[in-house]
Every structure is written in structure tokens, then in C-alpha cells.
Design a protein around this motif. Structure first.
Motif, PDB file in Angstrom:
ATOM      1  N   TRP A  74      69.506 -14.455  39.983  1.00  0.00           N
ATOM      2  CA  TRP A  74      70.679 -14.925  39.232  1.00  0.00           C
ATOM      3  C   TRP A  74      70.573 -16.435  39.002  1.00  0.00           C
ATOM      4  N   MET A  75      70.222 -17.158  40.059  1.00  0.00           N
ATOM      5  CA  MET A  75      70.089 -18.606  39.981  1.00  0.00           C
ATOM      6  C   MET A  75      68.921 -18.985  39.069  1.00  0.00           C
ATOM      7  N   ARG A  76      67.813 -18.290  39.181  1.00  0.00           N
ATOM      8  CA  ARG A  76      66.631 -18.578  38.372  1.00  0.00           C
ATOM      9  C   ARG A  76      66.961 -18.488  36.884  1.00  0.00           C
ATOM     10  N   ARG A  77      67.751 -17.480  36.498  1.00  0.00           N
ATOM     11  CA  ARG A  77      68.107 -17.313  35.091  1.00  0.00           C
ATOM     12  C   ARG A  77      68.911 -18.523  34.601  1.00  0.00           C
ATOM     13  N   ILE A  78      69.808 -19.030  35.416  1.00  0.00           N
ATOM     14  CA  ILE A  78      70.589 -20.213  35.037  1.00  0.00           C
ATOM     15  C   ILE A  78      69.664 -21.422  34.879  1.00  0.00           C
ATOM     16  N   ILE A  79      68.746 -21.595  35.811  1.00  0.00           N
ATOM     17  CA  ILE A  79      67.819 -22.732  35.772  1.00  0.00           C
ATOM     18  C   ILE A  79      66.915 -22.640  34.538  1.00  0.00           C
ATOM     19  N   VAL A  80      66.395 -21.456  34.255  1.00  0.00           N
ATOM     20  CA  VAL A  80      65.551 -21.263  33.073  1.00  0.00           C
ATOM     21  C   VAL A  80      66.334 -21.598  31.809  1.00  0.00           C
ATOM     22  N   ASN A  81      67.567 -21.132  31.726  1.00  0.00           N
ATOM     23  CA  ASN A  81      68.397 -21.431  30.554  1.00  0.00           C
ATOM     24  C   ASN A  81      68.637 -22.929  30.411  1.00  0.00           C
ATOM     25  N   CYS A  82      68.824 -23.634  31.519  1.00  0.00           N
ATOM     26  CA  CYS A  82      68.987 -25.097  31.465  1.00  0.00           C
ATOM     27  C   CYS A  82      67.716 -25.759  30.952  1.00  0.00           C
ATOM     28  N   ALA A  83      66.564 -25.276  31.404  1.00  0.00           N
ATOM     29  CA  ALA A  83      65.294 -25.839  30.944  1.00  0.00           C
ATOM     30  C   ALA A  83      65.119 -25.612  29.445  1.00  0.00           C
ATOM     31  N   ILE A  84      65.450 -24.421  28.984  1.00  0.00           N
ATOM     32  CA  ILE A  84      65.331 -24.121  27.559  1.00  0.00           C
ATOM     33  C   ILE A  84      66.306 -24.974  26.753  1.00  0.00           C
ATOM     34  N   ASP A  85      67.527 -25.128  27.247  1.00  0.00           N
ATOM     35  CA  ASP A  85      68.506 -25.989  26.572  1.00  0.00           C
ATOM     36  C   ASP A  85      67.987 -27.422  26.468  1.00  0.00           C
TER      37      ASP A  85
END
Length: 189
Positions: A74-85
């Protein structure tokens, strides 16, 4: 007195905005999540900034974590989305790059010493090769290979077509293969 926290206790503490629990969560996952950020962001300082933003979002949304699936996922998905943003913000039209010259290998003399083991070299060269990909190729490669998203999911996340996702993955693989061939040819000489 140092307290030993279990993950469930840490999560519950974070849901209550307990600063000590937030600190424990940060310490527990900082290293793993920094590696995730560095898959997308070349510069370590920028990756750390993205990670900080990611943790802020984790703390803001942790009450929404419903214990279905792993917390780390769950946390990884948030971090990945932040990186993409972050990538999206840093470069306009970054996904439209079709320039194969975004990936260039410039060999250095005596890049490695005799004492290195070949397996260590392979891992280092693979990470080096991934980091040399253009942001477009790197994002698609990481999402597809490392995060196991489908091309349809990648297209939705990055706001591109499935065809662009497939094309960028194919070009990323080709560039990685060429880079690694050059590296390992040099080792064999």
C-alpha cells in the motif's frame, strides 16, 4: 527507554497522529522506499525529497488503509505515485520522448578493478543502465518490470496510450541490452 514497536501498533499510532509512531514508521521503511524512489529519480537528493513527500501522503491517508493486502505494498504504491508525479512536474511532455539518443554510453577508462566479483558487477551495471534510461523509458520499465503493472494500468497512471507504454518498454529493453552488451564486452577484453 527505546520502545520496540510492532507494525500494527505503529500503524494504529499513525492513524492517531502519534509523532513517535510516525517516526518509527519512517525509520522502518525509509531505506526500502528510498530504493523505490531511486528507481524513478536519478538524483539522490531529489529522490529523498520525493520520499519525504511520499511519507507525508502516507501519514495523510493512513486512516484509509483497510488492512487488505500488505501495508508495505500500500505504501509502495503511494511512493511510486509521488515519484511519477515528480517526473511529470519536472518535465513537460516527458513521455513523448522518442529520442533514442536520450540513452548514451560513454565508457570510462579503468571503470572497475580486478577485485570485484562478476555478480556484483552485473547488479551494479544493471542499476546503472536503468538509471541512464530517459525518464519516459525508465518510468514504464519500472512500472512494468519492477511493480508488475499491466500496460493498460501504466497507460492510465502516466496518461499515455497503451501503445506508447509498449513502445517505451521495448525501447527501454533494447537500450538496456545494448548498454549491458557494451559493458560486458569490455569486461571480456
Amino acid at each position: 527507554m527505546k520502545q520496540n514497536w510492532e507494525l500494527e501498533d505503529i500503524i494504529e499510532g499513525c492513524k492517531s497522529s502519534d509523532r513517535r509512531a510516525q517516526e518509527q514508521l519512517f525509520k522502518k521503511f525509509y531505506g526500502k522506499m528510498l530504493v523505490v524512489c531511486q528507481r524513478y529519480i536519478r538524483d539522490k537528493d531529489s529522490a529523498q525529497e520525493v520520499l519525504q513527500e511520499g511519507f507525508i501522503k502516507v501519514f495523510e491517508h493512513i486512516k484509509g488503509y483497510d488492512k487488505k493486502g500488505s501495508f508495505e505494498g500500500w505504501m509502495r504504491r503511494i511512493i511510486v505515485n509521488c515519484a511519477i508525479d515528480s517526473i511529470r512536474k519536472s518535465k513537460k511532455d516527458w513521455m513523448l520522448s522518442d529520442n533514442d539518443n536520450d540513452f548514451k554510453y560513454v565508457p570510462e577508462e579503468d571503470e572497475f578493478g580486478e577485485e570485484w566479483e562478476i555478480t556484483t558487477l552485473k547488479a551494479e551495471f544493471a542499476m546503472e543502465a536503468i538509471n541512464k534510461l530517459s525518464p519516459a523509458y525508465k518510468a514504464v520499465f519500472n512500472l512494468y518490470v519492477m511493480e508488475e503493472f499491466t500496460h493498460k494500468e501504466i497507460a492510465e497512471i502516466l496518461e499515455i496510450s497503451e501503445g506508447t507504454s509498449k513502445s517505451n518498454l521495448a525501447k527501454a529493453k533494447m537500450n538496456l541490452q545494448n548498454y549491458l552488451k557494451q559493458k560486458f564486452t569490455k569486461i571480456a577484453q
